[in-house]
Design an enzyme around this catalytic site. Structure first.
Site, PDB file in Angstrom:
ATOM      1  N   LYS A 172       0.844  -1.198   0.000  1.00  0.00           N
ATOM      2  CA  LYS A 172       0.000   0.000   0.000  1.00  0.00           C
ATOM      3  C   LYS A 172       0.877   1.245   0.000  1.00  0.00           C
ATOM      4  CE  LYS A 172      -1.875   2.507   3.283  1.00  0.00           C
ATOM      5  NZ  LYS A 172      -1.703   3.815   2.639  1.00  0.00           N
ATOM      6  N   PRO A 173       0.865   2.020  -1.093  1.00  0.00           N
ATOM      7  CA  PRO A 173       1.582   3.302  -1.074  1.00  0.00           C
ATOM      8  C   PRO A 173       0.789   4.345  -0.305  1.00  0.00           C
ATOM      9  CG  PRO A 173       0.472   2.988  -3.190  1.00  0.00           C
ATOM     10  CD  PRO A 173       0.190   1.754  -2.372  1.00  0.00           C
ATOM     11  N   GLY A 247      10.813   8.139  11.650  1.00  0.00           N
ATOM     12  CA  GLY A 247      11.308   9.504  11.471  1.00  0.00           C
ATOM     13  C   GLY A 247      12.727   9.705  11.994  1.00  0.00           C
ATOM     14  N   CYS A 279      13.948  11.149   5.241  1.00  0.00           N
ATOM     15  CA  CYS A 279      14.062  10.810   6.663  1.00  0.00           C
ATOM     16  C   CYS A 279      15.478  11.018   7.170  1.00  0.00           C
ATOM     17  CB  CYS A 279      13.607   9.386   6.899  1.00  0.00           C
ATOM     18  SG  CYS A 279      14.436   8.207   5.821  1.00  0.00           S
ATOM     19  N   GLU A 376      11.156  16.970  13.996  1.00  0.00           N
ATOM     20  CA  GLU A 376      11.503  16.696  12.589  1.00  0.00           C
ATOM     21  C   GLU A 376      10.677  17.613  11.688  1.00  0.00           C
ATOM     22  OE1 GLU A 376      10.058  13.009  10.813  1.00  0.00           O
ATOM     23  OE2 GLU A 376      11.879  12.893   9.617  1.00  0.00           O
TER      24      GLU A 376
HETATM   25  P1  NAD Z   1       2.663   8.436   7.848  1.00  0.00           P
HETATM   26  O1  NAD Z   1       3.064   7.644   9.050  1.00  0.00           O
HETATM   27  O2  NAD Z   1       1.626   9.458   7.989  1.00  0.00           O
HETATM   28  O3  NAD Z   1       2.133   7.449   6.703  1.00  0.00           O
HETATM   29  C1  NAD Z   1       2.932   6.398   6.183  1.00  0.00           C
HETATM   30  C2  NAD Z   1       2.025   5.306   5.651  1.00  0.00           C
HETATM   31  O4  NAD Z   1       1.302   4.707   6.728  1.00  0.00           O
HETATM   32  C3  NAD Z   1       0.982   5.775   4.650  1.00  0.00           C
HETATM   33  O5  NAD Z   1       0.882   4.812   3.618  1.00  0.00           O
HETATM   34  C4  NAD Z   1      -0.301   5.809   5.495  1.00  0.00           C
HETATM   35  O6  NAD Z   1      -1.480   5.637   4.748  1.00  0.00           O
HETATM   36  C5  NAD Z   1      -0.075   4.608   6.411  1.00  0.00           C
HETATM   37  N1  NAD Z   1      -0.823   4.622   7.676  1.00  0.00           N
HETATM   38  C6  NAD Z   1      -1.360   5.677   8.347  1.00  0.00           C
HETATM   39  N2  NAD Z   1      -1.950   5.251   9.500  1.00  0.00           N
HETATM   40  C7  NAD Z   1      -1.756   3.906   9.567  1.00  0.00           C
HETATM   41  C8  NAD Z   1      -2.089   2.895  10.518  1.00  0.00           C
HETATM   42  N3  NAD Z   1      -2.739   3.179  11.661  1.00  0.00           N
HETATM   43  N4  NAD Z   1      -1.709   1.620  10.267  1.00  0.00           N
HETATM   44  C9  NAD Z   1      -1.014   1.307   9.149  1.00  0.00           C
HETATM   45  N5  NAD Z   1      -0.687   2.209   8.205  1.00  0.00           N
HETATM   46  C10 NAD Z   1      -1.035   3.501   8.408  1.00  0.00           C
HETATM   47  O7  NAD Z   1       4.023   9.030   7.278  1.00  0.00           O
HETATM   48  P2  NAD Z   1       4.209  10.026   6.036  1.00  0.00           P
HETATM   49  O8  NAD Z   1       3.749  11.396   6.448  1.00  0.00           O
HETATM   50  O9  NAD Z   1       3.629   9.402   4.815  1.00  0.00           O
HETATM   51  O10 NAD Z   1       5.794  10.021   5.860  1.00  0.00           O
HETATM   52  C11 NAD Z   1       6.655  10.945   6.463  1.00  0.00           C
HETATM   53  C12 NAD Z   1       7.379  10.279   7.625  1.00  0.00           C
HETATM   54  O11 NAD Z   1       8.035   9.106   7.175  1.00  0.00           O
HETATM   55  C13 NAD Z   1       8.480  11.159   8.208  1.00  0.00           C
HETATM   56  O12 NAD Z   1       8.435  11.102   9.611  1.00  0.00           O
HETATM   57  C14 NAD Z   1       9.760  10.488   7.715  1.00  0.00           C
HETATM   58  O13 NAD Z   1      10.879  10.726   8.514  1.00  0.00           O
HETATM   59  C15 NAD Z   1       9.359   9.075   7.676  1.00  0.00           C
HETATM   60  N6  NAD Z   1      10.217   8.311   6.762  1.00  0.00           N
HETATM   61  C16 NAD Z   1      11.104   7.405   7.285  1.00  0.00           C
HETATM   62  C17 NAD Z   1      11.964   6.713   6.439  1.00  0.00           C
HETATM   63  C18 NAD Z   1      12.957   5.715   6.985  1.00  0.00           C
HETATM   64  O14 NAD Z   1      13.430   4.878   6.229  1.00  0.00           O
HETATM   65  N7  NAD Z   1      13.301   5.757   8.266  1.00  0.00           N
HETATM   66  C19 NAD Z   1      11.927   6.936   5.075  1.00  0.00           C
HETATM   67  C20 NAD Z   1      11.023   7.877   4.582  1.00  0.00           C
HETATM   68  C21 NAD Z   1      10.161   8.550   5.439  1.00  0.00           C
END
Ligand code: NAD
Length: 473
Positions: A172-173, A247, A279, A376
């Protein structure tokens, strides 16, 4: 308007409900995404579970398939990069600050890399002539959930090792950037048996259903720490195996002996690449007081010279922030810093217009205790903080729940390297930041994650140990 469909059990599946995905540069509609129903998710997971029984059997077929997928990505690279730029905002080409073309090329590299990675059993020495071997068996259906900053790259990062290890996948993207990955689902299914690779679309409520489905045996999640904790709690109910990449609030420490002209462009690129939405990007810079003004000035000059614009304009180096909530968050953090007395050395404001554009921003005279230093920001705004002693810099860098990456900058690389073991981060560099060769594992400490991705460690995360102990009598 272009209607996108999901891939479930090898077929294209559309839905009556859906929503428009917007171009963050213009506000125009890029395409219409489907919204997966709970029944459709159930069909995807069940198809993956059925396909698992055959897919796990033949490693050489899996390796050939991964190579075929790499070829499909390369064949469609221009189309995928264009779509990625439209929905995410990043430039189609702008190598130094991150671009869609490079992201798609890296996806193909991942499939080729994992196609060749060794997974043979490890033999345990034995005194009595018996044969003891440690095998790495697949786990079953893997639920993969990804964020919006690198939709294609972070998905491939999970899909390639998951499939090589013999698992089947439901991916799921992010709801903000689903289209490129939905298209990849259609393209990859040319090379894959039905059910092995399913792509569904929806928001967090769909992600939550994925993490609680009883047939799912592995969850790999990349996203925010807030959501990662919910995923960990859901996984715990059923002891599903879980990898979390979360994050970061990644510090760079700049010592008193640096050549500012040499390091400033590298620090700038490692902070502002992908418009700050990485990230591992540098999110706060600690500079020795003797070099503070010089570093602020050099970074501010770079911020003022970078070309911000539409990802499809070939002159663009930095795109917009991807979505409204993130845009508002960055704007609020910058405003909070300004009202707390920060000096705006460059940028400082949103750019008027239809898109989510924000001026590349350098903030001076800020310190720990200000939100943009402590939290962050995940956007194109960088706080620069001064320090007096190395011990103090290390302590302040570590004073965070996060522990993803960090870097130390010095003309004396031995001196810089001596600080690395003291830094509480999963990846630490001297005189570099954001270098990730394919076989280098990536693992966050503290609230930045659990488990590893990339390299052999990443592959092992999609396996479980089975020991075979054969006694020959
Ligand atoms: P997010 O947590 O809002 O969403 C990420 C994904 O999770 C989305 O596909 C979303 O639909 C899904 N999601 C939301 N609620 C959920 C739940 N309860 N159960 C399962 N899935 C759920 O994050 P974002 O805003 O899309 O991404 C930004 C964050 O991601 C930043 O904090 C960044 O640092 C982090 N990030 C980390 C890495 C890493 O490798 N450490 C890489 C890229 C981004």
């Amino acid at each position: 308007m272009n209607q996108f469909s999901m891939t479930i059990n090898g077929s294209r599946v559309s839905t009556s409900s859906g929503y428009d995905v917007l171009n963050p540069s213009t506000g125009e509609v890029v395409g219409r995404a489907p919204l997966c129903s709970p029944q459709q998710l159930g069909a995807a997971v069940e198809a993956a579970d059925r396909a698992y029984r055959t897919w796990r059997g033949d490693e050489s077929v899996r390796r050939e398939t991964l190579r075929a997928i790499a070829g499909i990505i390369r064949e469609h690279a221009a189309e995928l990069a264009s779509l990625l730029s439209l929905e995410q905002g990043k430039p189609v080409t702008s190598f130094e600050l991150g671009d869609a073309t490079t992201e798609i090329e890296i996806c193909a590299m991942y499939f080729d890399y994992y196609a060749d990675l060794d997974l043979s059993p490890e033999i345990v020495p034995s005194d009595d002539g018996s044969r003891i071997a440690i095998h790495r068996r697949p786990l079953g259906v893997a639920a993969l959930i990804t964020p919006w900053n690198f939709p294609a790259y972070l998905s491939s990062w999970k899909v390639a090792p998951a499939l090589l290890a013999g698992n089947t996948v439901v991916l799921k993207p992010s709801e903000f950037t689903p289209l490129t990955v939905l298209r990849m689902g259609q393209l990859f299914s040319q090379a894959l048996p039905p059910g092995v690779f399913n792509v569904v679309a929806g928001d967090g409520s769909l992600g939550q259903l994925m993490t609680t489905h009883p047939l799912v045996r592995k969850i790999s999640f990349t996203g925010s720490t807030v959501t990662g904790k919910k995923v960990a709690a859901a996984a715990a109910q059923d002891l599903k195996r879980v990898t979390l990449e979360l994050g970061g609030n990644d510090p760079a420490i700049v010592l008193d002996d640096v050549d500012v002209d040499q390091i400033a462009p590298q620090i700038f690129n490692a902070s502002f690449g992908n418009a700050g939405q990485v990230c591992t990007n540098i999110k706060r810079v600690y500079v020795h007081r003797s070099k503070y003004d010089e570093v602020v000035e050099a970074l501010a000059e770079l911020a003022k010279s970078v070309r911000v614009g539409d990802g499809h304009d070939p002159r663009t180096q930095l795109g917009p922030i991807n979505n409204r909530p993130q845009f508002e968050r960055v704007r609020d953090l910058v405003n909070d810093a300004k009202s707390s007395g920060a000096r705006v050395a460059a940028g400082g404001s949103a750019i008027e217009g239809a898109g989510f554009f924000f001026q590349p921003t350098i903030l001076a005279n800020v310190s720990d205790g200000t939100r943009i230093v402590d939290e962050e920001q995940f956007g194109p705004a960088l706080p620069i903080v001064s320090f007096d002693t190395e011990e103090e810099a290390v302590a302040r860098a570590n004073n965070s729940h996060y522990g993803l990456t960090a870097s130390v900058w010095s003309s004396d690389s031995t001196r810089a390297a001596s600080l690395l073991p003291q830094l509480e981060s999963g990846t630490v560099w001297t005189n570099a930041h954001n270098r990730f060769p394919l076989d280098q594992p990536f693992a966050g400490q503290k609230w930045s994650g659990i488990g590893a991705e990339n390299g052999r460690d990443g592959l092992l995360g999609y396996t479980q140990i089975q020991v075979t102990h054969e006694v020959h009598g």
